[in-house]
Write an enzyme that holds these catalytic residues in place. Structure first.
Site, PDB file in Angstrom:
ATOM      1  N   ASP A 217     -10.543  41.601   7.639  1.00  0.00           N
ATOM      2  CA  ASP A 217     -11.145  42.306   9.096  1.00  0.00           C
ATOM      3  C   ASP A 217     -10.498  43.617   9.269  1.00  0.00           C
ATOM      4  O   ASP A 217     -11.255  44.652   9.606  1.00  0.00           O
ATOM      5  CB  ASP A 217     -11.003  41.366  10.263  1.00  0.00           C
ATOM      6  CG  ASP A 217     -11.859  40.234   9.809  1.00  0.00           C
ATOM      7  OD1 ASP A 217     -11.386  39.227   9.419  1.00  0.00           O
ATOM      8  OD2 ASP A 217     -13.242  40.291  10.378  1.00  0.00           O
TER       9      ASP A 217
ATOM     10  N   CYS B 121     -13.025  31.077   4.914  1.00  0.00           N
ATOM     11  CA  CYS B 121     -14.044  31.530   5.735  1.00  0.00           C
ATOM     12  C   CYS B 121     -15.179  32.219   4.831  1.00  0.00           C
ATOM     13  O   CYS B 121     -15.444  31.596   3.847  1.00  0.00           O
ATOM     14  CB  CYS B 121     -13.306  32.859   6.522  1.00  0.00           C
ATOM     15  SG  CYS B 121     -14.562  33.267   7.963  1.00  0.00           S
TER      16      CYS B 121
END
Ligand code: RI2
Length: 308
Positions: free
Chosen positions: A198, A127
């Site tokens: 996250d 990512c």
């Protein structure tokens, strides 16, 4: 459109993304609310509360976003006795200081992460994590010869952002499809995997971009270091109470054009959970630690805990 509404829209549509970036964008949006007209402190605090609620609803998984908003709301409550102009000034300076602390945390993690990298290392990332990119750039700035393997990170292809950023910076970069990770770890002799986060739970489990947990399993099987780089703003206070993190399910149209496979249910979870036992090391602004030490950081550094 107000700055707050624009920020809400940009986070929701992922024009603004990345766990730390959305937290900082939300802080700036709340700061802009302080410029709005209000008859008194109470009315302005109410505007912050409503704005904060809206921002928190933009994306459900990265806890950095509610952590940032809740901090501002806590400050608003603490300062509610101040006269309107004093309130504005105090809030602005606290938000500015908090953003500065987040930027400093990113720098510190960059320096610590770069220390873990040796010249000649082949690194893999998934990512697009600003925190990981900061580490790789720092290692490169220190003259270490590194190569980076980036996954595409379907369906939103954030890996292409990482690949462009690193290659533009002069770091030799290879792009692979997500499903090539295991093969390419062996073929390209990957030394270390760095990913962002996250949300980090009290037990050290990490929620990050979908596919992260598979990469951790591959790394474990091949005995490759798996490192998570995360600012403590991504630590979840709710996880201390046993709350599960909500995994964002995004529009199936991000995976396949609507109507292409009419009888098929298409699912699009944006994140997964990597078990703490598959993570070799965690880097925060407080240093290097095993992921299981997340609980101690929450207690000792962030002052969180359950009162008994
Ligand atoms: P930084 C991103 O989520 C990725 O999952 C990335 O690993 C994580 O946020 C942390 O990013 P998304 O916004 O805070 O792309 O390290 O869904 O930049």
């Amino acid at each position: 459109m107000s700055k707050l509404d624009k920020t809400y829209r940009d986070i929701k549509t992922m024009r603004v993304r990345g766990a730390l970036t959305i937290a900082i964008a939300s802080l700036k949006a709340l700061d802009s609310v302080l410029d709005e007209k209000a008859k008194d402190t109470r009315a302005l605090a109410r505007k912050l509360e409503l704005g904060g609620k809206k921002l928190k609803s933009s994306r459900p998984t990265a806890v950095s976003l509610p952590n940032a908003v809740n901090y501002v709301l806590y400050l608003a409550k603490k300062n509610q006795g101040l006269a309107l102009e004093e309130f504005r000034e105090e809030m602005r300076s606290c938000i500015k200081r908090f953003i500065g602390e987040q930027e400093k945390a990113l720098d510190t993690i960059g320096a610590i992460g770069a220390n873990l990298i040796e010249s000649g290392d082949v690194l893999l990332t998934h990512c697009n994590s600003d925190t990981v990119v900061t580490i790789f750039k720092k290692a490169h700035d220190e003259g270490k010869k590194i190569k980076v393997v980036c996954t595409e990170s379907r369906p939103r292809y954030q890996g292409l952002i990482t690949a462009k950023e690193l290659s533009d910076y002069g770091i030799p970069t290879t792009l692979i499809v997500d499903s090539a990770v295991h093969l390419m770890m062996k073929k390209l002799k990957v030394d270390k995997v760095f990913v962002g986060a996250d949300t980090v739970c009290a037990d050290g489990d990490v929620i990050n971009k979908i596919g992260t947990s598979q990469i951790a399993l591959c790394a474990k099987e091949l005995d490759i270091d798996f490192i998570v780089a995360t600012e403590s703003i991504k630590f979840s206070p709710q996880s201390l109470m046993g709350s599960m993190v909500k995994i964002e399910e995004r529009d199936p149209a991000e995976v396949i054009r609507k109507g292409r496979l009419r009888k098929v249910k298409v699912m699009n979870p944006a994140f997964d959970v990597t078990d703490a036992s598959h993570i070799g090391m965690m880097i925060t602004e407080y240093g290097v630690m095993p992921p299981q030490a997340a609980y101690r950081i929450m207690q000792e550094k962030l002052g969180w805990g359950i009162k008994t």
